[in-house]
Design an enzyme around this catalytic site. Structure first.
Site, short mmCIF file in Angstrom:
data_model
loop_
_atom_site.label_atom_id
_atom_site.label_comp_id
_atom_site.label_asym_id
_atom_site.label_seq_id
_atom_site.Cartn_x
_atom_site.Cartn_y
_atom_site.Cartn_z
N HIS A 165 -29.90 43.10 -60.97
CA HIS A 165 -30.00 43.61 -59.60
C HIS A 165 -28.63 44.05 -59.12
O HIS A 165 -27.65 43.30 -59.22
CB HIS A 165 -30.58 42.54 -58.68
CG HIS A 165 -32.03 42.27 -58.94
ND1 HIS A 165 -32.59 41.02 -58.82
CD2 HIS A 165 -33.05 43.10 -59.32
CE1 HIS A 165 -33.90 41.10 -59.11
NE2 HIS A 165 -34.18 42.34 -59.41
N HIS A 312 -28.63 35.57 -61.75
CA HIS A 312 -28.97 36.27 -60.52
C HIS A 312 -28.33 35.53 -59.34
O HIS A 312 -27.69 34.50 -59.52
CB HIS A 312 -30.49 36.32 -60.32
CG HIS A 312 -31.21 37.22 -61.29
ND1 HIS A 312 -31.71 38.45 -60.93
CD2 HIS A 312 -31.51 37.06 -62.60
CE1 HIS A 312 -32.30 39.02 -61.97
NE2 HIS A 312 -32.18 38.19 -63.01
N GLU A 371 -30.17 31.21 -60.47
CA GLU A 371 -29.94 31.80 -59.15
C GLU A 371 -28.66 31.20 -58.58
O GLU A 371 -28.65 30.11 -58.02
CB GLU A 371 -31.13 31.56 -58.23
CG GLU A 371 -32.41 32.26 -58.66
CD GLU A 371 -32.40 33.75 -58.39
OE1 GLU A 371 -31.43 34.24 -57.75
OE2 GLU A 371 -33.35 34.44 -58.81
#
Length: 403
Positions: A165, A312, A371
């Site tokens: 991303h 991420h 994350e």
């Protein structure tokens, strides 16, 4: 003796010190006009010491604590190199010996990190450590190489990747910093990193790093739609007319690369309900339509990977399962990673078509989504030191899981 050097765009003192094999102490000593925190500018002339003497001249406000932090030392290391010096009575102009440290970062860890910075850092690390293998898994929509790095010589192969991303670009810096410290520890013969003995990890594990899966998106986040680019009008339309692309997750065609994998892709498409290209959550017209995702799948299939980690942001969580396809040991491994990092291991439901999902489904081996950090994406660069400190042991533990 010194020689003059004309500062180029993107230079920092750390980067210059790595390039010329000197250290920060010597550079500060040769350039008294530069204070800590000063930003170099193109065209500025500085002096590079020839044959570093590792000496530093005390300035106003210096303490052993501040000097140790600046040069990545401990106070005992600094004291041992300066016998007879009273650390409580430093004098302006007093000379100190700064012991050489091999693992001094050349990366810009306090600035936004993009594709150009990563490629320059890979070039510098490749020059400094010729045993590193560096290549490309393929090209992005805009023709940028998507680099891989290999370090290690063991039979067990693992893959860490980052920046699927675009607005999660801080994860690329996370992997690059780890690569730099791991390489420095291995190739200089240092015994340990972060409390882990690195030689067994290096000898028994081969680590593949893909630090920036989505280079076009990362550049869009940092620099916006380029004026005169034929795609700029389309990108602005997809971005709601805004020139602020800081929240953009997708690739340059408005496709979310982490919704592109053939793991119940149709279910994810229907769940997302995003009809067309945009900043986030559009999975494309079919799985693996985007060159970045296709290259990741092809590379993954080409290697006998025993485990993958996809980095991420954000949430300080570890996702480890996928539709009961994960191997029996996955929960225990996730618990070890959670314990070592302070993150929370989460058994995730209601999510499909991600890289980790596809890897688990296709290969039935452990796969993890990490994350990193906590807050609102893009996370501020000020969080980087804390995130790296949290995840350095996790990345090392990921290698030890294979030993």
């Amino acid at each position: 003796m010194t020689f003059p050097y004309v500062v180029r765009r993107g230079d920092t003192l750390s980067r210059i010190s790595a390039r010329y094999g000197t250290n920060l102490a010597s550079l500060y000593g040769a350039n008294p006009q530069i204070s800590e925190g000063d930003t170099l500018h193109p065209g500025q002339v500085i002096h590079i010491p020839v044959g570093s003497a590792n000496r530093y001249t005390v300035r106003a406000g210096d303490t052993y604590g501040s000097l140790a932090e600046r040069f990545r030392l401990t106070v005992p290391e600094l004291a041992a190199s300066n016998p007879g010096v009273d650390p409580r009575r430093l004098r302006i102009g007093q000379p100190l010996v700064i012991p050489a440290k091999e693992c001094v970062t050349a990366l810009r860890c306090a600035e936004p990190y993009g594709y150009a910075e990563m490629m320059e850092d890979l070039s510098l690390l490749g020059q400094k450590y010729p045993d590193l293998s560096i290549g490309s898994i393929g090209r992005s929509v805009s023709g940028r190489d998507i680099p891989w790095v290999r370090i290690g010589q063991g039979p067990s192969e693992v893959l860490y990747n980052a920046s699927f991303h675009a607005n999660e670009w801080i994860t690329s810096l996370l992997l690059m910093r780890f690569l730099e410290e791991y390489a420095a520890t291995v190739y200089t013969g240092a015994p340990s990193l972060g409390g882990y003995e690195v030689r067994p990890l290096f000898e028994q594990t081969t680590l593949w790093l893909i630090p920036m899966v989505n280079p076009d998106g990362v550049e869009l986040v940092h620099h916006g739609a380029a004026p005169g680019d034929p795609s700029s009008g389309r990108l602005l339309e997809w971005n709601g007319g805004s020139h602020d692309f800081s929240g953009w997750k997708a690739n340059i065609r408005g496709v979310d690369l982490n919704d592109q994998f053939p793991a119940c892709w149709e279910a994810e498409r229907d769940r997302r309900g995003v009809p067309g290209p945009g900043p986030r959550d559009y999975p494309g017209s079919a799985p693996l339509t985007e060159p970045e995702a296709a290259a990741m799948a092809a590379f993954t299939r080409s290697r006998p990977l025993s485990m993958v980690m996809a980095f991420h942001t954000q949430g300080r969580e570890i996702y480890w399962n996928y539709r009961d396809c994960e191997p029996p040991e996955a929960a225990e491994l996730a618990g070890r990673l959670a314990w070592i990092s302070g993150y929370r291991a989460v058994k995730l439901t209601g999510s499909d078509a991600g890289y980790k999902d596809w890897f688990i489904q296709e290969f039935r081996r452990p796969g993890f989504t990490i994350e990193a950090g906590f807050g609102v994406n893009p996370l501020p660069i000020s969080q980087f030191p804390r995130i790296y400190d949290e995840l350095l042991p996790l990345m090392l533990e990921g290698l030890r899981l294979q030993v």
